[in-house]
Design an enzyme around this catalytic site. Structure first.
Site, PDB file in Angstrom:
ATOM      1  CG  ASP A  34      -2.078   1.045   1.181  1.00 22.61           C
ATOM      2  OD1 ASP A  34      -3.253   0.308   1.064  1.00 22.61           O
ATOM      3  OD2 ASP A  34      -1.969   2.047   1.026  1.00 22.61           O
ATOM      4  CB  THR A 101      -3.709   5.049  -8.670  1.00 26.37           C
ATOM      5  OG1 THR A 101      -2.403   5.496  -8.160  1.00 26.37           O
ATOM      6  CG2 THR A 101      -4.051   3.926  -8.087  1.00 26.37           C
ATOM      7  CB  THR A 131     -16.580  -0.461  -8.810  1.00 22.57           C
ATOM      8  OG1 THR A 131     -17.870   0.449  -8.765  1.00 22.57           O
ATOM      9  CG2 THR A 131     -16.012   0.307 -10.287  1.00 22.57           C
ATOM     10  CG  ASP A 132     -22.188  -1.120  -8.759  1.00 24.41           C
ATOM     11  OD1 ASP A 132     -21.177  -0.209  -8.452  1.00 24.41           O
ATOM     12  OD2 ASP A 132     -23.118  -1.316  -8.155  1.00 24.41           O
ATOM     13  CD  GLU A 133     -19.457   4.015  -8.615  1.00 18.92           C
ATOM     14  OE1 GLU A 133     -19.058   5.196  -9.232  1.00 18.92           O
ATOM     15  OE2 GLU A 133     -19.312   4.008  -7.429  1.00 18.92           O
ATOM     16  CE1 TYR A 156     -12.896   4.185  -8.469  1.00 20.62           C
ATOM     17  CE2 TYR A 156     -15.339   3.975  -8.617  1.00 20.62           C
ATOM     18  CZ  TYR A 156     -14.326   3.392  -8.303  1.00 20.62           C
ATOM     19  OH  TYR A 156     -14.440   2.382  -7.568  1.00 20.62           O
ATOM     20  CE  LYS A 160     -11.596  -0.411  -9.840  1.00 18.60           C
ATOM     21  NZ  LYS A 160     -10.482  -0.948  -8.842  1.00 18.60           N
ATOM     22  CG  ASN A 185     -22.341   2.428  -3.546  1.00 19.03           C
ATOM     23  OD1 ASN A 185     -22.597   2.221  -4.906  1.00 19.03           O
ATOM     24  ND2 ASN A 185     -21.969   3.932  -3.255  1.00 19.03           N
ATOM     25  CG  ASN A 186     -18.172  -2.700  -0.299  1.00 22.50           C
ATOM     26  OD1 ASN A 186     -17.239  -3.606  -0.108  1.00 22.50           O
ATOM     27  ND2 ASN A 186     -18.661  -2.969  -1.504  1.00 22.50           N
ATOM     28  CG  ASP A 286     -26.900  16.253  -8.617  1.00 25.90           C
ATOM     29  OD1 ASP A 286     -26.333  15.530  -7.721  1.00 25.90           O
ATOM     30  OD2 ASP A 286     -27.929  15.891  -9.340  1.00 25.90           O
TER      31      ASP A 286
END
Ligand code: NAD
Ligand code: TYD
Length: 350
Positions: A34, A101, A131-133, A156, A160, A185-186, A286
C-alpha cells in the site's frame, strides 16, 4: 505455504480482506502492498499487524521497478488487487491521479506477474477487484448483469472500466489466470469519512450540515463490507479463470431514505429527540454527471459459489454506526490535518 500479495490492504475494503485472509489462512503469508495515500491507514490493521503470516510493504503500484523487486524477493503465487483511487468526487477534481493508479498501476502489476510467472500458470491467480460503476447508470428498472455493456460516466468509473478491459485482455492475449469481480457500494467499519455513510455519521455526531447532492433521489445498492470480503475469499478460491462475478446486496436505497434511516439510528444512539438529526439535512448542488441508479444482479455468485449476504441492511447499518461511535479516536485522527482542507474545498461552493 503460499505467498499472496494484496494491494490496497490499508484501505477500507482491503483491510477487511487482509484481516480475513491472515486469520483464516495461517498457511498463507499475506503481503499488504500500500502507498498509504490519504485513504490508507495502517491503524486499520493494528489488531493483526504482529501476526507471523503478515508483512506490510509500503510502495506504489505504478512503480514497476519496486514491483519487480518485491516479486523477485517474495515469489508471489497470487495477487488480490484492490489498490485504487476510489472516490468519484476526487476523480472529478483530479482525473489524472485515477489514470495513473487505476490504469497504469494495474498494467504494471499485470506485467510484473506475467514476467515472473512465465508459463507456470496452473497454480497462479490474478484477482482484480472492481466496481459496478463500470456499467454506468440504470433507469428505474433493470439490474447490472455480468454481460451488461460497460458505460462508465465518471473519471473514476472510466478508469476502473479501463483496468477491467486490460485485465481481460491479459487473459485472452497472454493466458493470464485472471478473475474479476464488480461490487456495489460497500459500507461498514474503517471507511474513510468522505464517502456518504461515514461522512454523514461524523457530521451528525458533530452537528454539522448533511450535504445531500441534488434531490437525494439517486439510488445505490449497499453491501456490508464484511460480506464483500467473504465473497472475495470465495471467488479467489473457487472462481473460474477469465470469469466475472457481480457482487451486491439486493439492497437499493435512495440517498435521502438512507440518510433519514441513518438520522433515526443516530438519534437513538446519541439519546437525541427523534427528528433532531434530520434537521441537519441540507440540499446542495448536484455532483457533475451524477449516476442515477446502481443495482446488481448477484444471481451468478449465488448459484455458482453459494454466496449471499449474511446480514440485513438494518443490522449492518446499526453495527456500522456503533463502530464509528465506539472508535472516536480513529475518526478524530483521520479527520485531522488534510481532511479539513479537502472538506472545505469540496463543500464550500455547494
Ligand atoms: P480506499 O480508497 O479506501 O482504499 C484504497 C487503498 O489503495 C488505500 O489504502 C490507498 O493507500 C491504496 N492506494 C491508492 N493508490 C495506490 C498506489 N498507487 N499504490 C499502492 N496503493 C495505493 O478504497 P476501497 O473503498 O477500499 O476500494 C478498494 C477497491 O475496491 C478499489 O479498487 C475500488 O475500486 C473497489 N470497490 C470499492 C467499492 C466501495 O464501495 N468502496 C465498491 C466496489 C469496488
Ligand atoms: P459515495 O459514497 O461517494 O459513493 P459513489 O459515488 O461511489 O456511489 O456516494 C454515495 C451517494 O451519496 C452518491 O449518490 C453521492 C451521494 N453523496 C451525497 O449526496 N453527498 C455527499 O456528501 C457524498 C459524499 C455523497
Amino acid at each position: 505455504m503460499k505467498n499472496i500479495l494484496i494491494t490496497g490492504g490499508a484501505g477500507f475494503i482491503g483491510s477487511h480482506v487482509v484481516r480475513l485472509f491472515v486469520t483464516k489462512y495461517p498457511d498463507y503469508h499475506i503481503f499488504n502492498l500500500d502507498k498509504l495515500t490519504y485513504a490508507g491507514n495502517l491503524e486499520n490493521l493494528s489488531d493483526i499487524d504482529n501476526s507471523p503470516n503478515y508483512t506490510f510493504l509500503k510502495g506504489d503500484i505504478v512503480d514497476g521497478i519496486f514491483l519487480n523487486d518485491i516479486f523477485t524477493k517474495y515469489q508471489f503465487d497470487a495477487v488480490v488487487h484492490l489498490a485504487a483511487e476510489s472516490h468519484v468526487d476526487r476523480s472529478i477534481t483530479n482525473p489524472l491521479e485515477f489514470i495513473k493508479t487505476n490504469i497504469v498501476g494495474t498494467v504494471e502489476l499485470l506485467n510484473v506477474a506475467r514476467t515472473h510467472w512465465g508459463d507456470k500458470l496452473s497454480d497462479k491467480r490474478f484477482y482484480h477487484i472492481s466496481t459496478d460503476e463500470v456499467y454506468g447508470s440504470l433507469g428505474e428498472t433493470g439490474l447490472f448483469e455480468e454481460r451488461t455493456p460497460y458505460d462508465p460516466r465518471s473519471p473514476y468509473s472510466s478508469s476502473k472500466a479501463s483496468s477491467d478491459h486490460l485485465v481481460r485482455a491479459y487473459f485472452h492475449t497472454y493466458n493470464m489466470p485472471v478473475v474479476i469481480s464488480n461490487c456495489s457500494n460497500n459500507y461498514g467499519s474503517h471507511q474513510f469519512p468522505e464517502k456518504l455513510i461515514p461522512l454523514f455519521i461524523n457530521n451528525i455526531k458533530n452537528n454539522k450540515p448533511l450535504p445531500v447532492y441534488g434531490k437525494g433521489e439517486n439510488i445505490r445498492d449497499w453491501l456490508w463490507v464484511n460480506d464483500h470480503a467473504v465473497a472475495i475469499d470465495l471467488i479467489f478460491h473457487q472462481g473460474k479463470n477469465g470469469e466475472t462475478y457481480n457482487i451486491g446486496g439486493h439492497n437499493e436505497w435512495t440517498n435521502i431514505d438512507l440518510i433519514k434511516e441513518l438520522c433515526k439510528i443516530m438519534d437513538e444512539r446519541l439519546g437525541r429527540d427523534a427528528g433532531t438529526s434530520e434537521k441537519l439535512i441540507t440540499y446542495v448542488k448536484d455532483r457533475a454527471g451524477h449516476d442515477a441508479r446502481y443495482a446488481i444482479d448477484a444471481t451468478k455468485i449465488k448459484d455458482e459459489l453459494g454466496w449471499i449476504p449474511s446480514i440485513t441492511f438494518e443490522e449492518g447499518l446499526r453495527n456500522t454506526v456503533d463502530w464509528y461511535l465506539q472508535n472516536e479516536s480513529w475518526l478524530n485522527r483521520v479527520t485531522s490535518g488534510d481532511y479539513q482542507n479537502y472538506y472545505e474545498n469540496q463543500y464550500q461552493e455547494r
